[in-house]
Design a protein around this motif. Structure first.
Motif, PDB file in Angstrom:
ATOM      1  N   ILE A 157       0.843  -1.207   0.000  1.00 37.98           N
ATOM      2  CA  ILE A 157       0.000   0.000   0.000  1.00 37.98           C
ATOM      3  C   ILE A 157       0.876   1.255   0.000  1.00 37.98           C
ATOM      4  O   ILE A 157       0.590   2.217  -0.720  1.00 37.98           O
ATOM      5  N   ILE A 158       1.930   1.229   0.778  1.00 39.19           N
ATOM      6  CA  ILE A 158       2.825   2.395   0.847  1.00 39.19           C
ATOM      7  C   ILE A 158       3.474   2.650  -0.502  1.00 39.19           C
ATOM      8  O   ILE A 158       3.516   3.792  -0.985  1.00 39.19           O
ATOM      9  N   THR A 160     -11.990   8.424   7.395  1.00 42.21           N
ATOM     10  CA  THR A 160     -11.900   9.777   6.850  1.00 42.21           C
ATOM     11  C   THR A 160     -11.052   9.789   5.579  1.00 42.21           C
ATOM     12  O   THR A 160     -11.425  10.419   4.586  1.00 42.21           O
ATOM     13  N   CYS A 161      -9.930   9.082   5.625  1.00 43.96           N
ATOM     14  CA  CYS A 161      -9.061   9.015   4.440  1.00 43.96           C
ATOM     15  C   CYS A 161      -9.788   8.361   3.268  1.00 43.96           C
ATOM     16  O   CYS A 161      -9.680   8.839   2.122  1.00 43.96           O
ATOM     17  N   ILE A 162     -10.523   7.312   3.529  1.00 49.45           N
ATOM     18  CA  ILE A 162     -11.258   6.628   2.461  1.00 49.45           C
ATOM     19  C   ILE A 162     -12.306   7.561   1.861  1.00 49.45           C
ATOM     20  O   ILE A 162     -12.459   7.629   0.639  1.00 49.45           O
ATOM     21  N   SER A 163     -12.993   8.290   2.704  1.00 48.66           N
ATOM     22  CA  SER A 163     -13.998   9.249   2.208  1.00 48.66           C
ATOM     23  C   SER A 163     -13.334  10.342   1.374  1.00 48.66           C
ATOM     24  O   SER A 163     -13.828  10.695   0.292  1.00 48.66           O
ATOM     25  N   ILE A 165      -5.326  16.591  -2.983  1.00 54.15           N
ATOM     26  CA  ILE A 165      -5.219  15.146  -3.207  1.00 54.15           C
ATOM     27  C   ILE A 165      -3.936  14.613  -2.583  1.00 54.15           C
ATOM     28  O   ILE A 165      -3.939  13.566  -1.927  1.00 54.15           O
ATOM     29  N   ASN A 166      -2.844  15.344  -2.757  1.00 55.37           N
ATOM     30  CA  ASN A 166      -1.567  14.949  -2.143  1.00 55.37           C
ATOM     31  C   ASN A 166      -1.707  14.851  -0.622  1.00 55.37           C
ATOM     32  O   ASN A 166      -1.203  13.904  -0.011  1.00 55.37           O
ATOM     33  N   ASN A 167      -2.373  15.836  -0.028  1.00 57.85           N
ATOM     34  CA  ASN A 167      -2.547  15.824   1.428  1.00 57.85           C
ATOM     35  C   ASN A 167      -3.348  14.598   1.879  1.00 57.85           C
ATOM     36  O   ASN A 167      -3.017  13.991   2.898  1.00 57.85           O
ATOM     37  N   GLU A 187      -1.868  11.695   4.228  1.00 58.51           N
ATOM     38  CA  GLU A 187      -2.513  11.340   5.499  1.00 58.51           C
ATOM     39  C   GLU A 187      -2.698   9.820   5.595  1.00 58.51           C
ATOM     40  O   GLU A 187      -2.387   9.210   6.612  1.00 58.51           O
ATOM     41  N   ALA A 188      -3.187   9.237   4.512  1.00 57.96           N
ATOM     42  CA  ALA A 188      -3.371   7.776   4.502  1.00 57.96           C
ATOM     43  C   ALA A 188      -2.023   7.063   4.624  1.00 57.96           C
ATOM     44  O   ALA A 188      -1.905   6.064   5.359  1.00 57.96           O
ATOM     45  N   LEU A 189      -1.023   7.561   3.921  1.00 58.24           N
ATOM     46  CA  LEU A 189       0.309   6.952   3.998  1.00 58.24           C
ATOM     47  C   LEU A 189       0.884   7.044   5.410  1.00 58.24           C
ATOM     48  O   LEU A 189       1.520   6.091   5.890  1.00 58.24           O
ATOM     49  N   THR A 190       0.665   8.159   6.073  1.00 60.25           N
ATOM     50  CA  THR A 190       1.164   8.325   7.444  1.00 60.25           C
ATOM     51  C   THR A 190       0.565   7.273   8.370  1.00 60.25           C
ATOM     52  O   THR A 190       1.270   6.663   9.183  1.00 60.25           O
TER      53      THR A 190
END
Length: 189
Positions: free
Chosen positions: A84-85, A134-137, A161-163, A167-170
């Protein structure tokens, strides 16, 4: 278990001898009947011990299997997190190079993988579940915006989009670090 069986056998033999002495005035058929009855009781005792032993072994085996499956699921989840990363970083590279059509497909895949990861409840506490939701939404909104406007690059907020991807990557990187370095490098596998 062997000691219990031997003790039971000795006890059965003693019971047979005592019963035969007590009723010595009976005929040979009574002796055979007494010995057969005691032997049957002894057989039931041995069967009980064997069933108890098998049940204990089966429970221990089931516990060991469940433990290994849990370890395997955590290990596979770490592998999934690494995937995923790399997918998220690849998506960011496509966004930075303004290859929005390819980025759209990669964001869809990235979102799907996060949804799959979210289903492994043993990895996530409540805070991480909420943050991933939240990230998925947010990624769903980003996908809709990209789909509608990928030819109009000036109407897309690539920074937003980058943010969302960052966030999801973090979150995923934090999970990977937690399970990879705190659990797997300690030799628990």
């Amino acid at each position: 278990m062997k000691k219990k069986v031997i003790r039971g056998g000795v006890a059965s033999l003693l019971v047979c001898i005592i019963l035969c002495i007590v009723i010595s005035w009976l005929d040979i058929g009574a002796y055979i009947s007494i010995i057969g009855s005691v032997a049957s009781l002894y057989g039931i005792w041995v069967a009980y011990l064997q069933i108890k032993s098998v049940r204990t072994v089966a429970q221990e085996t089931q516990r060991a299997v469940n433990e290994k499956l849990s370890d395997l699921n955590r290990h596979l989840s770490v592998v999934d997190m690494s995937h995923i990363i790399s997918m998220g970083r690849e998506t960011l590279a496509y966004l930075h190079s303004c290859k929005l059509e390819i980025a759209l497909f990669r964001i869809r895949d990235f979102k799907a993988e996060i949804v799959y990861l979210q289903q492994n409840e043993s990895l996530l506490d409540e805070e991480k579940k909420v943050r991933l939701n939240t990230c998925i939404s947010d990624l769903g909104v980003d996908i809709a915006n990209l789909r509608a406007n990928y030819k109009k690059k000036d109407q897309i907020s690539i920074e937003t989009i980058n943010n969302h991807i960052e966030e999801a990557l973090t979150i995923v990187e934090g999970l990977e670090g937690k399970y990879k370095y705190k659990e797997y490098d300690t030799g628990k596998i």
